[in-house]
Motif scaffolding. Structure first.
Motif, PDB file in Angstrom:
ATOM      1  N   ASN A 102      97.946  68.419  26.162  1.00 28.06           N
ATOM      2  CA  ASN A 102      98.833  67.255  26.186  1.00 28.06           C
ATOM      3  C   ASN A 102      98.218  66.062  25.458  1.00 28.06           C
ATOM      4  O   ASN A 102      98.907  65.328  24.739  1.00 28.06           O
ATOM      5  N   ASP A 103      96.917  65.877  25.643  1.00 34.32           N
ATOM      6  CA  ASP A 103      96.254  64.697  25.077  1.00 34.32           C
ATOM      7  C   ASP A 103      95.725  64.912  23.659  1.00 34.32           C
ATOM      8  O   ASP A 103      95.716  63.970  22.859  1.00 34.32           O
ATOM      9  N   PHE A 104      95.258  66.132  23.353  1.00 37.05           N
ATOM     10  CA  PHE A 104      94.569  66.366  22.083  1.00 37.05           C
ATOM     11  C   PHE A 104      95.209  67.448  21.209  1.00 37.05           C
ATOM     12  O   PHE A 104      94.753  67.661  20.083  1.00 37.05           O
ATOM     13  N   GLY A 105      96.238  68.134  21.723  1.00 32.52           N
ATOM     14  CA  GLY A 105      96.828  69.236  20.989  1.00 32.52           C
ATOM     15  C   GLY A 105      96.139  70.544  21.319  1.00 32.52           C
ATOM     16  O   GLY A 105      94.939  70.559  21.647  1.00 32.52           O
ATOM     17  N   TYR A 106      96.899  71.644  21.226  1.00 37.23           N
ATOM     18  CA  TYR A 106      96.338  72.931  21.655  1.00 37.23           C
ATOM     19  C   TYR A 106      95.137  73.363  20.812  1.00 37.23           C
ATOM     20  O   TYR A 106      94.256  74.065  21.295  1.00 37.23           O
ATOM     21  N   ALA A 107      95.083  72.925  19.586  1.00 33.38           N
ATOM     22  CA  ALA A 107      93.962  73.302  18.718  1.00 33.38           C
ATOM     23  C   ALA A 107      92.626  72.793  19.247  1.00 33.38           C
ATOM     24  O   ALA A 107      91.566  73.281  18.850  1.00 33.38           O
ATOM     25  N   ASN A 108      92.674  71.820  20.169  1.00 35.16           N
ATOM     26  CA  ASN A 108      91.446  71.202  20.661  1.00 35.16           C
ATOM     27  C   ASN A 108      91.185  71.438  22.156  1.00 35.16           C
ATOM     28  O   ASN A 108      90.328  70.785  22.735  1.00 35.16           O
ATOM     29  N   VAL A 109      91.925  72.370  22.767  1.00 43.39           N
ATOM     30  CA  VAL A 109      91.806  72.540  24.218  1.00 43.39           C
ATOM     31  C   VAL A 109      90.404  72.969  24.642  1.00 43.39           C
ATOM     32  O   VAL A 109      89.942  72.614  25.736  1.00 43.39           O
ATOM     33  N   TYR A 110      89.709  73.725  23.790  1.00 42.91           N
ATOM     34  CA  TYR A 110      88.355  74.156  24.132  1.00 42.91           C
ATOM     35  C   TYR A 110      87.289  73.258  23.516  1.00 42.91           C
ATOM     36  O   TYR A 110      86.270  72.972  24.143  1.00 42.91           O
ATOM     37  N   SER A 111      87.503  72.828  22.292  1.00 44.50           N
ATOM     38  CA  SER A 111      86.483  72.000  21.639  1.00 44.50           C
ATOM     39  C   SER A 111      86.274  70.681  22.382  1.00 44.50           C
ATOM     40  O   SER A 111      85.138  70.200  22.503  1.00 44.50           O
ATOM     41  N   GLU A 112      87.354  70.100  22.905  1.00 48.78           N
ATOM     42  CA  GLU A 112      87.210  68.854  23.656  1.00 48.78           C
ATOM     43  C   GLU A 112      86.444  69.079  24.957  1.00 48.78           C
ATOM     44  O   GLU A 112      85.641  68.237  25.370  1.00 48.78           O
ATOM     45  N   GLN A 113      86.678  70.206  25.599  1.00 46.99           N
ATOM     46  CA  GLN A 113      85.910  70.517  26.803  1.00 46.99           C
ATOM     47  C   GLN A 113      84.440  70.767  26.468  1.00 46.99           C
ATOM     48  O   GLN A 113      83.540  70.346  27.208  1.00 46.99           O
ATOM     49  N   LEU A 114      84.207  71.447  25.350  1.00 49.92           N
ATOM     50  CA  LEU A 114      82.827  71.746  24.951  1.00 49.92           C
ATOM     51  C   LEU A 114      82.031  70.485  24.637  1.00 49.92           C
ATOM     52  O   LEU A 114      80.808  70.457  24.816  1.00 49.92           O
ATOM     53  N   LYS A 115      82.714  69.451  24.160  1.00 53.04           N
ATOM     54  CA  LYS A 115      82.021  68.204  23.868  1.00 53.04           C
ATOM     55  C   LYS A 115      81.371  67.631  25.122  1.00 53.04           C
ATOM     56  O   LYS A 115      80.344  66.948  25.045  1.00 53.04           O
ATOM     57  N   ILE A 116      81.968  67.920  26.279  1.00 50.99           N
ATOM     58  CA  ILE A 116      81.430  67.438  27.555  1.00 50.99           C
ATOM     59  C   ILE A 116      80.608  68.514  28.263  1.00 50.99           C
ATOM     60  O   ILE A 116      79.498  68.271  28.730  1.00 50.99           O
ATOM     61  N   GLN A 117      81.150  69.724  28.313  1.00 49.12           N
ATOM     62  CA  GLN A 117      80.515  70.802  29.079  1.00 49.12           C
ATOM     63  C   GLN A 117      79.323  71.437  28.355  1.00 49.12           C
ATOM     64  O   GLN A 117      78.373  71.891  28.983  1.00 49.12           O
ATOM     65  N   GLY A 118      79.404  71.487  27.035  1.00 51.54           N
ATOM     66  CA  GLY A 118      78.358  72.153  26.274  1.00 51.54           C
ATOM     67  C   GLY A 118      77.104  71.315  26.129  1.00 51.54           C
ATOM     68  O   GLY A 118      77.178  70.100  25.947  1.00 51.54           O
ATOM     69  N   GLN A 119      75.960  71.977  26.216  1.00 45.42           N
ATOM     70  CA  GLN A 119      74.668  71.319  26.060  1.00 45.42           C
ATOM     71  C   GLN A 119      73.804  72.125  25.088  1.00 45.42           C
ATOM     72  O   GLN A 119      73.986  73.339  24.963  1.00 45.42           O
ATOM     73  N   PRO A 120      72.875  71.481  24.398  1.00 42.99           N
ATOM     74  CA  PRO A 120      71.952  72.237  23.550  1.00 42.99           C
ATOM     75  C   PRO A 120      71.255  73.330  24.365  1.00 42.99           C
ATOM     76  O   PRO A 120      70.801  73.073  25.477  1.00 42.99           O
ATOM     77  N   GLY A 121      71.216  74.524  23.834  1.00 45.16           N
ATOM     78  CA  GLY A 121      70.604  75.633  24.547  1.00 45.16           C
ATOM     79  C   GLY A 121      71.583  76.479  25.332  1.00 45.16           C
ATOM     80  O   GLY A 121      71.231  77.565  25.801  1.00 45.16           O
ATOM     81  N   ASP A 122      72.829  76.002  25.511  1.00 47.90           N
ATOM     82  CA  ASP A 122      73.864  76.830  26.121  1.00 47.90           C
ATOM     83  C   ASP A 122      74.247  77.954  25.161  1.00 47.90           C
ATOM     84  O   ASP A 122      73.934  77.910  23.967  1.00 47.90           O
ATOM     85  N   MET A 123      74.964  78.936  25.688  1.00 46.70           N
ATOM     86  CA  MET A 123      75.436  80.056  24.867  1.00 46.70           C
ATOM     87  C   MET A 123      76.957  80.129  24.940  1.00 46.70           C
ATOM     88  O   MET A 123      77.533  80.065  26.030  1.00 46.70           O
ATOM     89  N   LEU A 124      77.619  80.244  23.795  1.00 46.01           N
ATOM     90  CA  LEU A 124      79.062  80.393  23.735  1.00 46.01           C
ATOM     91  C   LEU A 124      79.419  81.826  23.356  1.00 46.01           C
ATOM     92  O   LEU A 124      78.867  82.375  22.402  1.00 46.01           O
ATOM     93  N   ILE A 125      80.326  82.426  24.126  1.00 47.34           N
ATOM     94  CA  ILE A 125      80.908  83.717  23.762  1.00 47.34           C
ATOM     95  C   ILE A 125      82.365  83.456  23.439  1.00 47.34           C
ATOM     96  O   ILE A 125      83.160  83.119  24.320  1.00 47.34           O
ATOM     97  N   ALA A 126      82.724  83.555  22.158  1.00 44.09           N
ATOM     98  CA  ALA A 126      84.060  83.225  21.675  1.00 44.09           C
ATOM     99  C   ALA A 126      84.818  84.510  21.360  1.00 44.09           C
ATOM    100  O   ALA A 126      84.364  85.321  20.542  1.00 44.09           O
ATOM    101  N   ILE A 127      85.983  84.683  22.002  1.00 47.16           N
ATOM    102  CA  ILE A 127      86.745  85.920  21.889  1.00 47.16           C
ATOM    103  C   ILE A 127      88.105  85.633  21.256  1.00 47.16           C
ATOM    104  O   ILE A 127      88.856  84.792  21.753  1.00 47.16           O
TER     105      ILE A 127
END
Length: 203
Positions: A102-127
């Motif tokens: 709603n706020d950022f568009g569907y193209a950003n639903v995960y990237s916006e969360q990652l900006k907050i949730q993701g930290q250096p050294g974390d691991m992303l599994i993208a499917i």
């Protein structure tokens, strides 16, 4: 048993289905960030070892996907936590998805969360079955900028955009969503069953 009943013919679609699934699983390919081929076992070992190192360093796994791939991400996150003893979460909570969309568009639903949730050294599994989903591609870009390690699971076209974005990339040579999703789930479950769960049980 009647003669021919077990043969994979048009009159026996069940056998034909599982024969094709077996071929899809056998056609799975793994490559590194430069597109160089990697042995399947080495790819499995990399994911398991990176997941353990991520946990030991106080970091976490983050899993993302759309549709059926989101369901796979959720299931695997639970498996990593419950049976693997590894911190993991999927970012597909319905409230979060709708709020971000709603706020950022569907193209950003995960990237916006990652900006907050993701930290250096974390691991992303993208499917992504197609390897072309914009929201998944943008998330990988965000994860890379944050210093996360990345594994990708894709299918459909060999030159899909996701296939060369991870440190390790798993590719399923099929254009059928069902087969690609089943293969992705099977390979990730195999990594857990063979390399992660035994390590946890030994502790």
């Amino acid at each position: 048993m009647l003669k021919g009943v077990a043969e994979a013919t048009p009159s026996n679609p069940v056998s034909a289905y599982f024969e094709e699934l077996s071929q899809v699983l056998s056609s799975m390919r793994v490559s590194d960030a430069e597109g160089k081929p990697i042995e399947l076992q080495s790819g499995f070992e990399w994911v398991a070892e990176t997941a353990r190192k991520t946990q030991d360093a106080g970091n976490k796994l983050i899993l993302i996907g759309n549709g059926g791939s989101a369901a796979v991400a959720s299931h695997l996150a639970i498996e990593f936590v419950k049976n693997g003893g590894i911190r993991a979460l999927s970012l597909n909570d319905p409230a979060a998805i709708t709020a971000m969309s709603n706020d950022f568009g569907y193209a950003n639903v995960y990237s916006e969360q990652l900006k907050i949730q993701g930290q250096p050294g974390d691991m992303l599994i993208a499917i992504s079955s197609s390897g072309q989903s914009v929201n998944i591609l943008k998330s990988v870009q965000t994860a890379r900028a944050k210093g996360m390690t990345i594994a990708t699971l894709s299918g459909f076209q060999p030159d899909n955009l996701l296939r060369n974005r991870g440190d390790v990339n798993f590719y399923v040579n099929s254009t059928q969503y069902g087969f690609v999703e089943l293969a992705h789930h099977a390979l990730a479950q195999a990594i857990l069953d063979i390399y992660v769960f035994p390590q946890q049980a030994a502790k």
